[in-house]
Design a protein around this motif. Sequence first.
Motif, PDB file in Angstrom:
ATOM      1  N   GLN A 190       1.218  -9.717   6.024  1.00 57.35           N
ATOM      2  CA  GLN A 190       0.035 -10.117   6.783  1.00 57.35           C
ATOM      3  C   GLN A 190      -0.027 -11.635   6.873  1.00 57.35           C
ATOM      4  N   THR A 193      -3.149  -1.035  15.920  1.00 57.49           N
ATOM      5  CA  THR A 193      -4.125  -2.043  15.519  1.00 57.49           C
ATOM      6  C   THR A 193      -3.374  -3.218  14.909  1.00 57.49           C
ATOM      7  N   ILE A 208      -3.612 -10.166  10.189  1.00 61.15           N
ATOM      8  CA  ILE A 208      -2.798  -9.597  11.259  1.00 61.15           C
ATOM      9  C   ILE A 208      -1.507  -9.058  10.640  1.00 61.15           C
ATOM     10  N   VAL A 251      -4.834  -6.452  14.377  1.00 66.84           N
ATOM     11  CA  VAL A 251      -5.681  -7.337  13.581  1.00 66.84           C
ATOM     12  C   VAL A 251      -6.924  -6.603  13.115  1.00 66.84           C
ATOM     13  N   ARG A 303     -14.405  -0.317   9.798  1.00 65.29           N
ATOM     14  CA  ARG A 303     -13.386  -0.949   8.970  1.00 65.29           C
ATOM     15  C   ARG A 303     -13.351  -0.283   7.590  1.00 65.29           C
ATOM     16  N   ARG A 312       0.863  -1.188   0.000  1.00 69.89           N
ATOM     17  CA  ARG A 312       0.000   0.000   0.000  1.00 69.89           C
ATOM     18  C   ARG A 312       0.892   1.228   0.000  1.00 69.89           C
ATOM     19  N   GLU A 320       1.221   4.012   1.357  1.00 69.70           N
ATOM     20  CA  GLU A 320       0.839   4.883   2.466  1.00 69.70           C
ATOM     21  C   GLU A 320       2.027   5.753   2.845  1.00 69.70           C
ATOM     22  N   GLY A 324       5.464   1.252  12.134  1.00 70.33           N
ATOM     23  CA  GLY A 324       4.281   0.385  12.117  1.00 70.33           C
ATOM     24  C   GLY A 324       3.420   0.546  10.875  1.00 70.33           C
TER      25      GLY A 324
HETATM   26  P1  AMP Z   1      -6.430  -3.996   7.061  1.00 72.11           P
HETATM   27  O1  AMP Z   1      -6.234  -4.942   5.921  1.00 72.11           O
HETATM   28  O2  AMP Z   1      -6.290  -2.563   6.674  1.00 72.11           O
HETATM   29  O3  AMP Z   1      -7.631  -4.305   7.876  1.00 72.11           O
HETATM   30  O4  AMP Z   1      -5.200  -4.240   8.039  1.00 72.11           O
HETATM   31  C1  AMP Z   1      -5.062  -5.383   8.839  1.00 72.11           C
HETATM   32  C2  AMP Z   1      -3.769  -5.283   9.603  1.00 72.11           C
HETATM   33  O5  AMP Z   1      -2.667  -5.232   8.695  1.00 72.11           O
HETATM   34  C3  AMP Z   1      -3.611  -4.002  10.403  1.00 72.11           C
HETATM   35  O6  AMP Z   1      -4.222  -4.123  11.655  1.00 72.11           O
HETATM   36  C4  AMP Z   1      -2.118  -3.885  10.521  1.00 72.11           C
HETATM   37  O7  AMP Z   1      -1.621  -4.725  11.541  1.00 72.11           O
HETATM   38  C5  AMP Z   1      -1.658  -4.398   9.191  1.00 72.11           C
HETATM   39  N1  AMP Z   1      -1.394  -3.288   8.240  1.00 72.11           N
HETATM   40  C6  AMP Z   1      -2.259  -2.669   7.406  1.00 72.11           C
HETATM   41  N2  AMP Z   1      -1.650  -1.724   6.674  1.00 72.11           N
HETATM   42  C7  AMP Z   1      -0.353  -1.739   7.067  1.00 72.11           C
HETATM   43  C8  AMP Z   1       0.810  -0.991   6.676  1.00 72.11           C
HETATM   44  N3  AMP Z   1       0.769  -0.063   5.731  1.00 72.11           N
HETATM   45  N4  AMP Z   1       1.989  -1.283   7.300  1.00 72.11           N
HETATM   46  C9  AMP Z   1       2.051  -2.229   8.260  1.00 72.11           C
HETATM   47  N5  AMP Z   1       1.000  -2.965   8.645  1.00 72.11           N
HETATM   48  C10 AMP Z   1      -0.187  -2.722   8.064  1.00 72.11           C
END
Ligand code: AMP
Length: 418
Positions: free
Chosen positions: A117, A272, A298, A274, A248, A103, A105, A110
């Motif tokens: 994941q 967060t 996760i 999970v 979500r 992504r 971002e 973190g």
């Molecule tokens: P999501 O798919 O957005 O629900 O994210 C699920 C989990 O993936 C989150 O709780 C984080 O632990 C992890 N996560 C999501 N985006 C990122 C990111 N850009 N960098 C690191 N971990 C991420």
Amino acid sequence: MQDILPGEIERWQAIEARFRRMAELYRYAEIRTPILEQTDLFVRSIGETTEVVDKEMFTFERSDESLTLRPENTASAARAYLEHSVHVREPVSRWYYLGPMFRAERPQRGRYRQFHQAGCEIFGDPGPTSDAEMIDMLARWLTELGVGNLEVDVSSLGGPETRARYRRALLDHLRPRQAELSDHARARLEDNPLRVLDSKDERDQRAARGAPSVLDLLEGEDRSHWEGLCRALDALGTPYRVAPGLVRGLDYYTRTVFEIRAVAGDLGSQNTLVGGGRYDHLLESLGGPSVPAIGFAIGLERLLLALPSELAAKDPFCFIAPLGERAGLKALELSRELRSLGVPVDLENRGGSLRSMLRRAGATGASLCVVIGDSELERGVVQLKDLGAHDQSELEWSKAPFAISERLKPKGQSEGSP
Ligand code: AMP
């Protein structure tokens, strides 16, 4: 995007192994899907107006096709499930996966552009018992790993009708506050008012205060599903918090949604760990049959930040220090025999004095060092130095491999524990 090198990788391997063990205890089976999919898959499943699809995808064109590095794995799992007509072969499928996601971002502690994941999906079970079991499995696993101060937030978004009603109620609350919203939330307000609740922007969070609760709007089967989930969680003794503001970020969720946060380790504000929920209509919306489903993911980087550093004890290993060329050949033979007994061996091939070799052995973290010099060769023995206990013994050549492997066996490992 980060490199993970030896020294750090051991913690990754430990956590991956323990995730697999947990998933397999609950009879999930592993899937591996490509990291590239057609862009359209993510647009149709995650939703065009979501933050992920709107701003964060790594997308490129190739031979008139638009491809995207997967930003998450549920869409790919659903695609694979349909492509292989899995529902025809089995009524319920439990899958798990581990792997990198992408992504674009703004990177911070973190939050990365390539992250990893681990997740599970159940296809074909409408819940709510399986929802509770999944949440309980995670909460227990994280606690056993040593993640402190877990917060398990649970809510329900209901089905499409509840969602439509909730949308209207939210719009009624947010429209008068439009001017206070962030630019992004304002631009997307009419398309996706739920996004305001999920926004990280303080202005959006302020505007969302006092918004109606989706749980008050649940009716009929949606309500009994939610109540069934709470009863099952109570029966399992899983601590959880009802969190009506939890929406979500991805569009495909229906009914159960949950998040697990931790106030632990070096996690900081990205706490967060999970995110998960039910997606009962996703398969149908991708052109497949109606199959209820639920899943979670996760984040492994965040999990590792939350965990104590001594998580990964390295397997003990043996360092072999031959003195001279003839001893070097004997050492090759011994290394091969030890490895065939499952003992990891670091064979020093660079030569040098006994002193420098022992120094190197100590620096690698070896537990045992085998020294083979001319006098050992003549007498058919090896010198075995225990680098932890600082003692030394002589072993007959023929008995050395077995004796060394016995001394290096890890003590007190219980096989079945996740
Ligand atoms: P999501 O798919 O957005 O629900 O994210 C699920 C989990 O993936 C989150 O709780 C984080 O632990 C992890 N996560 C999501 N985006 C990122 C990111 N850009 N960098 C690191 N971990 C991420």
